[in-house]
Write a protein that holds these residues in place. Structure first.
Motif, PDB file in Angstrom:
ATOM      1  N   MET A 125       0.853  -1.190   0.000  1.00 28.38           N
ATOM      2  CA  MET A 125       0.000   0.000   0.000  1.00 28.38           C
ATOM      3  C   MET A 125       0.888   1.239   0.000  1.00 28.38           C
ATOM      4  O   MET A 125       1.896   1.284   0.707  1.00 28.38           O
ATOM      5  CB  MET A 125      -0.907   0.003   1.235  1.00 28.38           C
ATOM      6  N   SER A 126       0.512   2.223  -0.771  1.00 27.33           N
ATOM      7  CA  SER A 126       1.242   3.485  -0.799  1.00 27.33           C
ATOM      8  C   SER A 126       0.987   4.273   0.486  1.00 27.33           C
ATOM      9  O   SER A 126      -0.148   4.321   0.971  1.00 27.33           O
ATOM     10  CB  SER A 126       0.785   4.322  -1.994  1.00 27.33           C
ATOM     11  N   LYS A 127       2.024   4.905   0.998  1.00 29.84           N
ATOM     12  CA  LYS A 127       1.874   5.738   2.202  1.00 29.84           C
ATOM     13  C   LYS A 127       1.022   6.972   1.919  1.00 29.84           C
ATOM     14  O   LYS A 127       0.515   7.604   2.836  1.00 29.84           O
ATOM     15  CB  LYS A 127       3.242   6.158   2.745  1.00 29.84           C
ATOM     16  N   ASP A 128       0.817   7.294   0.648  1.00 31.94           N
ATOM     17  CA  ASP A 128       0.053   8.481   0.257  1.00 31.94           C
ATOM     18  C   ASP A 128      -1.427   8.192  -0.012  1.00 31.94           C
ATOM     19  O   ASP A 128      -2.144   9.048  -0.534  1.00 31.94           O
ATOM     20  CB  ASP A 128       0.678   9.111  -0.988  1.00 31.94           C
ATOM     21  N   THR A 129      -1.899   6.995   0.339  1.00 32.37           N
ATOM     22  CA  THR A 129      -3.299   6.626   0.130  1.00 32.37           C
ATOM     23  C   THR A 129      -4.211   7.587   0.903  1.00 32.37           C
ATOM     24  O   THR A 129      -3.892   7.999   2.016  1.00 32.37           O
ATOM     25  CB  THR A 129      -3.517   5.169   0.583  1.00 32.37           C
ATOM     26  N   PHE A 130      -5.347   7.931   0.299  1.00 30.51           N
ATOM     27  CA  PHE A 130      -6.271   8.867   0.946  1.00 30.51           C
ATOM     28  C   PHE A 130      -7.705   8.549   0.563  1.00 30.51           C
ATOM     29  O   PHE A 130      -7.972   7.845  -0.408  1.00 30.51           O
ATOM     30  CB  PHE A 130      -5.935  10.318   0.570  1.00 30.51           C
ATOM     31  N   ILE A 131      -8.623   9.074   1.352  1.00 31.58           N
ATOM     32  CA  ILE A 131     -10.051   9.068   1.028  1.00 31.58           C
ATOM     33  C   ILE A 131     -10.409  10.484   0.610  1.00 31.58           C
ATOM     34  O   ILE A 131      -9.975  11.451   1.236  1.00 31.58           O
ATOM     35  CB  ILE A 131     -10.904   8.653   2.249  1.00 31.58           C
ATOM     36  N   GLU A 132     -11.223  10.590  -0.434  1.00 27.05           N
ATOM     37  CA  GLU A 132     -11.666  11.897  -0.903  1.00 27.05           C
ATOM     38  C   GLU A 132     -13.185  11.930  -0.967  1.00 27.05           C
ATOM     39  O   GLU A 132     -13.806  11.033  -1.531  1.00 27.05           O
ATOM     40  CB  GLU A 132     -11.096  12.171  -2.298  1.00 27.05           C
ATOM     41  N   ASN A 133     -13.766  12.965  -0.376  1.00 30.32           N
ATOM     42  CA  ASN A 133     -15.198  13.205  -0.511  1.00 30.32           C
ATOM     43  C   ASN A 133     -15.415  13.772  -1.908  1.00 30.32           C
ATOM     44  O   ASN A 133     -14.851  14.807  -2.259  1.00 30.32           O
ATOM     45  CB  ASN A 133     -15.671  14.182   0.572  1.00 30.32           C
ATOM     46  N   VAL A 134     -16.209  13.081  -2.723  1.00 35.90           N
ATOM     47  CA  VAL A 134     -16.392  13.470  -4.120  1.00 35.90           C
ATOM     48  C   VAL A 134     -16.993  14.871  -4.241  1.00 35.90           C
ATOM     49  O   VAL A 134     -16.552  15.671  -5.065  1.00 35.90           O
ATOM     50  CB  VAL A 134     -17.254  12.423  -4.868  1.00 35.90           C
ATOM     51  N   ALA A 135     -17.975  15.196  -3.416  1.00 40.58           N
ATOM     52  CA  ALA A 135     -18.665  16.491  -3.518  1.00 40.58           C
ATOM     53  C   ALA A 135     -17.801  17.662  -3.044  1.00 40.58           C
ATOM     54  O   ALA A 135     -17.733  18.688  -3.706  1.00 40.58           O
ATOM     55  CB  ALA A 135     -19.971  16.450  -2.730  1.00 40.58           C
ATOM     56  N   THR A 136     -17.149  17.491  -1.893  1.00 42.04           N
ATOM     57  CA  THR A 136     -16.408  18.616  -1.306  1.00 42.04           C
ATOM     58  C   THR A 136     -14.928  18.629  -1.679  1.00 42.04           C
ATOM     59  O   THR A 136     -14.245  19.614  -1.432  1.00 42.04           O
ATOM     60  CB  THR A 136     -16.499  18.582   0.230  1.00 42.04           C
ATOM     61  N   LYS A 137     -14.420  17.501  -2.195  1.00 34.84           N
ATOM     62  CA  LYS A 137     -13.004  17.321  -2.533  1.00 34.84           C
ATOM     63  C   LYS A 137     -12.107  17.291  -1.294  1.00 34.84           C
ATOM     64  O   LYS A 137     -10.880  17.309  -1.394  1.00 34.84           O
ATOM     65  CB  LYS A 137     -12.490  18.386  -3.514  1.00 34.84           C
ATOM     66  N   LYS A 138     -12.708  17.247  -0.096  1.00 31.12           N
ATOM     67  CA  LYS A 138     -11.915  17.136   1.130  1.00 31.12           C
ATOM     68  C   LYS A 138     -11.232  15.777   1.156  1.00 31.12           C
ATOM     69  O   LYS A 138     -11.838  14.765   0.825  1.00 31.12           O
ATOM     70  CB  LYS A 138     -12.793  17.305   2.366  1.00 31.12           C
ATOM     71  N   ARG A 139      -9.962  15.774   1.558  1.00 35.42           N
ATOM     72  CA  ARG A 139      -9.184  14.543   1.609  1.00 35.42           C
ATOM     73  C   ARG A 139      -8.845  14.186   3.051  1.00 35.42           C
ATOM     74  O   ARG A 139      -8.580  15.062   3.871  1.00 35.42           O
ATOM     75  CB  ARG A 139      -7.892  14.686   0.798  1.00 35.42           C
ATOM     76  N   TYR A 140      -8.848  12.879   3.306  1.00 40.22           N
ATOM     77  CA  TYR A 140      -8.515  12.335   4.625  1.00 40.22           C
ATOM     78  C   TYR A 140      -7.291  11.443   4.452  1.00 40.22           C
ATOM     79  O   TYR A 140      -7.328  10.457   3.710  1.00 40.22           O
ATOM     80  CB  TYR A 140      -9.700  11.533   5.179  1.00 40.22           C
ATOM     81  N   LYS A 141      -6.197  11.810   5.123  1.00 37.68           N
ATOM     82  CA  LYS A 141      -4.937  11.090   4.964  1.00 37.68           C
ATOM     83  C   LYS A 141      -4.931   9.769   5.720  1.00 37.68           C
ATOM     84  O   LYS A 141      -5.514   9.661   6.800  1.00 37.68           O
ATOM     85  CB  LYS A 141      -3.765  11.939   5.480  1.00 37.68           C
TER      86      LYS A 141
END
Length: 141
Positions: free
Chosen positions: A57-73
């Motif tokens: 797994m990449s250390k840079d993996t993230f979750i992104e909220n599609v609507a707001t574009k907010k990212r969670y590291k």
């Protein structure tokens, strides 16, 4: 004086989502807590690779909220190695469960992307347009 109660609710989504590549792990479930977001996966090796291949797994993996574009590291991973290390399987009958932990997400209806590599290949563990509906989640005590 009115004090705001801390949101201590934990909610669980049963997902069973398949990623964008044919050999991607299954995204089994997501747990949203005040401290973190936990995402559980299940991976079964295939005959595509000799001895089942490998995962990482990449250390840079993230979750992104599609609507707001907010990212969670991503803040932690268990059961899977972080690149450049790889977990090598011993056979094409092996399996692996693993969990990724991210910054806590807001507990609202949303559509998310879970991205290992932006503009990735089918070998990257990317999941697009995963719907999270609070009404379909269950509260965990």
């Amino acid at each position: 004086m009115i004090t705001k109660q801390k949101n201590t609710k934990k909610i669980l989504f049963q997902l069973n989502s398949i990623g964008h590549g044919e050999t991607n792990p299954i995204l089994l479930r997501m747990l949203l807590t005040p401290e973190f977001t936990k995402v559980d996966f299940g991976y079964t090796t295939t005959n595509k690779y000799i001895r089942g291949g490998w995962i990482k797994m990449s250390k840079d993996t993230f979750i992104e909220n599609v609507a707001t574009k907010k990212r969670y590291k991503m803040i932690k991973a268990t059961g899977i190695t972080i690149a450049p290390q790889k977990h090598n399987f011993q056979s094409n009958k092996d399996w692996q469960y693993y969990s990724l932990y991210f910054e806590p997400m807001t507990k609202v209806d949303s559509v998310i992307n879970l991205i290992e590599a932006e503009n990735g290949t089918p070998n990257d563990f990317n999941y697009y347009d995963v719907t999270l509906k609070i009404s379909e989640a269950m509260e965990v005590i």
